[in-house]
Scaffold this motif. Structure first.
Motif, PDB file in Angstrom:
ATOM      1  N   ARG A  26       0.845  -1.197   0.000  1.00  0.00           N
ATOM      2  CA  ARG A  26       0.000   0.000   0.000  1.00  0.00           C
ATOM      3  C   ARG A  26       0.874   1.238   0.000  1.00  0.00           C
ATOM      4  O   ARG A  26       1.911   1.262   0.641  1.00  0.00           O
ATOM      5  CB  ARG A  26      -0.908  -0.006   1.215  1.00  0.00           C
ATOM      6  N   GLY A  27       0.427   2.216  -0.731  1.00  0.00           N
ATOM      7  CA  GLY A  27       1.220   3.427  -0.741  1.00  0.00           C
ATOM      8  C   GLY A  27       0.830   4.306  -1.902  1.00  0.00           C
ATOM      9  O   GLY A  27      -0.111   3.975  -2.613  1.00  0.00           O
TER      10      GLY A  27
ATOM     11  N   GLN B  27      -3.073   7.647   2.526  1.00  0.00           N
ATOM     12  CA  GLN B  27      -2.571   7.098   1.266  1.00  0.00           C
ATOM     13  C   GLN B  27      -2.915   8.051   0.118  1.00  0.00           C
ATOM     14  O   GLN B  27      -4.053   8.533   0.024  1.00  0.00           O
ATOM     15  CB  GLN B  27      -3.206   5.731   0.997  1.00  0.00           C
ATOM     16  N   ILE B  28      -1.940   8.293  -0.736  1.00  0.00           N
ATOM     17  CA  ILE B  28      -2.216   9.079  -1.954  1.00  0.00           C
ATOM     18  C   ILE B  28      -2.780   8.105  -2.980  1.00  0.00           C
ATOM     19  O   ILE B  28      -2.083   7.191  -3.438  1.00  0.00           O
ATOM     20  CB  ILE B  28      -0.923   9.720  -2.516  1.00  0.00           C
ATOM     21  N   LEU B  29      -4.043   8.298  -3.317  1.00  0.00           N
ATOM     22  CA  LEU B  29      -4.685   7.371  -4.258  1.00  0.00           C
ATOM     23  C   LEU B  29      -4.439   7.767  -5.707  1.00  0.00           C
ATOM     24  O   LEU B  29      -4.529   6.937  -6.601  1.00  0.00           O
ATOM     25  CB  LEU B  29      -6.196   7.323  -3.998  1.00  0.00           C
ATOM     26  N   GLY B  30      -4.177   9.050  -5.927  1.00  0.00           N
ATOM     27  CA  GLY B  30      -3.878   9.441  -7.299  1.00  0.00           C
ATOM     28  C   GLY B  30      -4.363  10.833  -7.630  1.00  0.00           C
ATOM     29  O   GLY B  30      -4.844  11.571  -6.775  1.00  0.00           O
TER      30      GLY B  30
ATOM     31  N   PHE C 136      -7.643   7.738   4.352  1.00  0.00           N
ATOM     32  CA  PHE C 136      -6.934   7.278   5.547  1.00  0.00           C
ATOM     33  C   PHE C 136      -6.862   5.755   5.531  1.00  0.00           C
ATOM     34  O   PHE C 136      -7.893   5.089   5.339  1.00  0.00           O
ATOM     35  CB  PHE C 136      -7.680   7.695   6.819  1.00  0.00           C
ATOM     36  N   LEU C 137      -5.665   5.226   5.753  1.00  0.00           N
ATOM     37  CA  LEU C 137      -5.534   3.782   5.978  1.00  0.00           C
ATOM     38  C   LEU C 137      -5.651   3.493   7.466  1.00  0.00           C
ATOM     39  O   LEU C 137      -6.025   2.409   7.884  1.00  0.00           O
ATOM     40  CB  LEU C 137      -4.177   3.299   5.454  1.00  0.00           C
ATOM     41  N   GLN C 138      -5.283   4.480   8.264  1.00  0.00           N
ATOM     42  CA  GLN C 138      -5.443   4.440   9.717  1.00  0.00           C
ATOM     43  C   GLN C 138      -5.789   5.857  10.127  1.00  0.00           C
ATOM     44  O   GLN C 138      -5.279   6.801   9.523  1.00  0.00           O
ATOM     45  CB  GLN C 138      -4.131   4.067  10.411  1.00  0.00           C
ATOM     46  N   GLY C 139      -6.634   5.989  11.143  1.00  0.00           N
ATOM     47  CA  GLY C 139      -6.963   7.332  11.578  1.00  0.00           C
ATOM     48  C   GLY C 139      -7.062   7.394  13.091  1.00  0.00           C
ATOM     49  O   GLY C 139      -7.337   6.379  13.731  1.00  0.00           O
TER      50      GLY C 139
ATOM     51  N   GLN D 137     -10.758   4.946   5.127  1.00  0.00           N
ATOM     52  CA  GLN D 137     -11.350   4.579   3.828  1.00  0.00           C
ATOM     53  C   GLN D 137     -12.307   5.618   3.243  1.00  0.00           C
ATOM     54  O   GLN D 137     -12.990   5.329   2.279  1.00  0.00           O
ATOM     55  CB  GLN D 137     -12.090   3.222   3.920  1.00  0.00           C
ATOM     56  N   ARG D 138     -12.363   6.827   3.841  1.00  0.00           N
ATOM     57  CA  ARG D 138     -13.198   7.873   3.240  1.00  0.00           C
ATOM     58  C   ARG D 138     -12.339   8.663   2.265  1.00  0.00           C
ATOM     59  O   ARG D 138     -11.363   9.300   2.703  1.00  0.00           O
ATOM     60  CB  ARG D 138     -13.640   8.853   4.335  1.00  0.00           C
TER      61      ARG D 138
END
Ligand code: SF4
Length: 452
Positions: free
Chosen positions: A365-366, A377-380, A394-397, A404-405
């Motif tokens: 992940r990354g 996480q930078i999704l794009g 967020f992968l963790q918050g 996941q939002r």
């Protein structure tokens, strides 16, 4: 150890630092300006390497560009020109001046990013449990007092203040009993992560003092023990040839036998670290006692800002039975100007590498940023109403509900950290009010640094 009747000497760990690095034969042959840079920068940032790194990982024909050389030896550009000259001058002065100058420069390098020092230290029965961090609901980090150094130091390390004698900025604990009491009071915690420094620097007897009580206490909610380490890369003999390696593997076996998941969070920055017979043997030994090895690294300019290197690393890790886990964005501390790359570039490299590997490597992940509000996480890069935006999640918050939002920032090709991004819509990102409330209610007031 015998190979076809010939006695082969066991490799013996030998550390090099500012006091003795000139004894390294390969260093003696370097041009004087490289040695001068090591001396000057090494007085500010931590410097330690060892005989395995020197003999098996660095390709001396490629120095100064060799990635493992850059990873373990201080380089001139790791300090900006002002501090470099200041330190060079200080080295002609008395010892006190050298120390004061080094500390002054260090304090300008954001020694504790993401509010580590204050914001995550748990409060228990009215007492702050220094040496522990509880940021995410399920996981507690424990910094064993004897594990606060490493077999070699990475020049980008965000825990660098711990290695340069800035004791005010050091967190460590010897109190495994407090950890157990805290775990008993917090059944929502399933994972204990031993971290450092490098916990694998510890002799097995010390490690036992922390791990055995966890196995012998009544802790049904504790399911997983994780150990963050770079020993597979910097001293793989730790797992099969040190004097206490057998005992160490036995201890690890006892974890898996007790029904706990044992995760080695292995830190590899470059494919060469996976290439030696010693690392392969060490990985096999760990897997043989039931440990899972998950791999992680930041993406670093001058070391691994290359999609091929990442694809090779992930493929090789899977071939060896490891699980690619994280690509991180390097933190805004220390020599970040030297190692940092923009978020957009990190995402492009991640995507490029990800497209080259099979599904088995796509557990990774990354690019992920360990920020104060959580792991982002930078999704794009996407387009909203005809305008470019950076999409994240967020992968963790700090609040599990944030996870996941998707959320969006205005496109910024230069930004290297979350606090440099602006929300795509409105004044604030969706989590900011709650984060501010968290600071107000739990701890001290937020500073401009907090929203990192
Ligand atoms: S091994 Fe880990 S803790 Fe040690 S210097 Fe490298 S990054 Fe830092």
């Amino acid at each position: 150890m015998t190979i076809t009747g010939t006695k082969v000497r066991k490799p013996k760990y030998h550390a090099y630092n500012l006091h003795n690095y000139l004894e390294i034969p390969q260093v003696k042959k370097l041009p004087p300006e490289y040695r001068e840079a090591i001396e000057i920068v090494g007085n500010v940032l931590p410097f330690k390497t060892n005989n395995y790194v020197i003999d098996h990982l660095i390709d001396w024909k490629r120095v100064p560009d060799d990635p493992m050389f850059v990873l373990t030896f201080p380089q001139k550009d790791m300090l900006t020109p002002g501090p470099f000259d200041e330190m060079a001058h200080a080295l002609t002065q008395p010892r006190e001046t050298i120390r004061a100058t080094a500390n002054r420069i260090r304090l300008t390098l954001n020694p504790h990013p993401a509010g580590q020092l204050d914001h995550n230290v748990p409060l228990f029965n009215g007492e702050r449990l220094h040496g522990m961090q509880h940021k995410y609901r399920e996981t507690i980090l424990f910094f064993p007092g004897n594990g606060q150094t490493c077999h070699a130091y990475c020049s980008f390390c965000f825990r660098w203040p711990q290695f340069v004698g800035m004791h005010d900025l050091k967190f460590a604990s010897r109190e495994s009993q407090k950890l157990i009491e805290y775990l008993q009071a917090h059944p929502e915690i399933n994972d204990v992560l031993f971290t450092g420094g490098d916990p694998m620097i510890m002799k097995v007897n010390h490690l036992k003092e922390y791990i055995e009580p966890l196995l012998n206490s009544n802790l049904p909610s504790l399911k997983r023990i994780r150990i963050g380490t770079k020993a597979l890369s910097y001293w793989p003999y730790r797992f099969f040839q040190d004097d206490d390696s057998k005992e160490l593997l036995k201890l690890f076996r006892s974890v898996t036998k007790a029904g706990k998941h044992l995760a080695i969070m292995a830190h590899f920055n470059h494919p060469v670290e996976l290439s030696t017979p010693a690392v392969r043997r060490a990985i096999k030994a760990l897997r043989g006692v039931g440990a899972e090895i998950r791999t992680q690294s930041p993406i670093l300019r001058n070391i691994n800002d290359d999609a091929d290197a990442w694809a090779t690393m992930w493929n090789e890790q899977v071939n060896l039975g490891c699980i690619p886990y994280y690509m991180f964005v390097v933190r805004d501390t220390g020599a970040q100007h030297f190692f940092g790359i923009s978020l957009v570039k990190a995402w492009q490299l991640f995507r490029d590498a990800y497209q080259r590997v099979s599904g088995l490597s796509r557990t990774v992940r990354g690019p992920s940023l360990s920020t104060n509000p959580g792991k982002v996480q930078i999704l794009g890069v996407s387009e909203i109403r005809g305008e470019k935006a950076i999409t994240m999640r967020f992968l963790q918050g700090r609040n599990p509900d944030w996870v996941q939002r998707p959320f969006f920032a205005k496109y910024d090709e230069q930004a290297t950290w979350l606090n440099e991004l602006r929300p795509f819509d409105g004044e604030k990102f969706f989590f900011e009010d709650e984060l501010e409330r968290f600071y107000r209610e739990n701890l001290n007031t937020p500073t401009s640094e907090d929203f990192e």
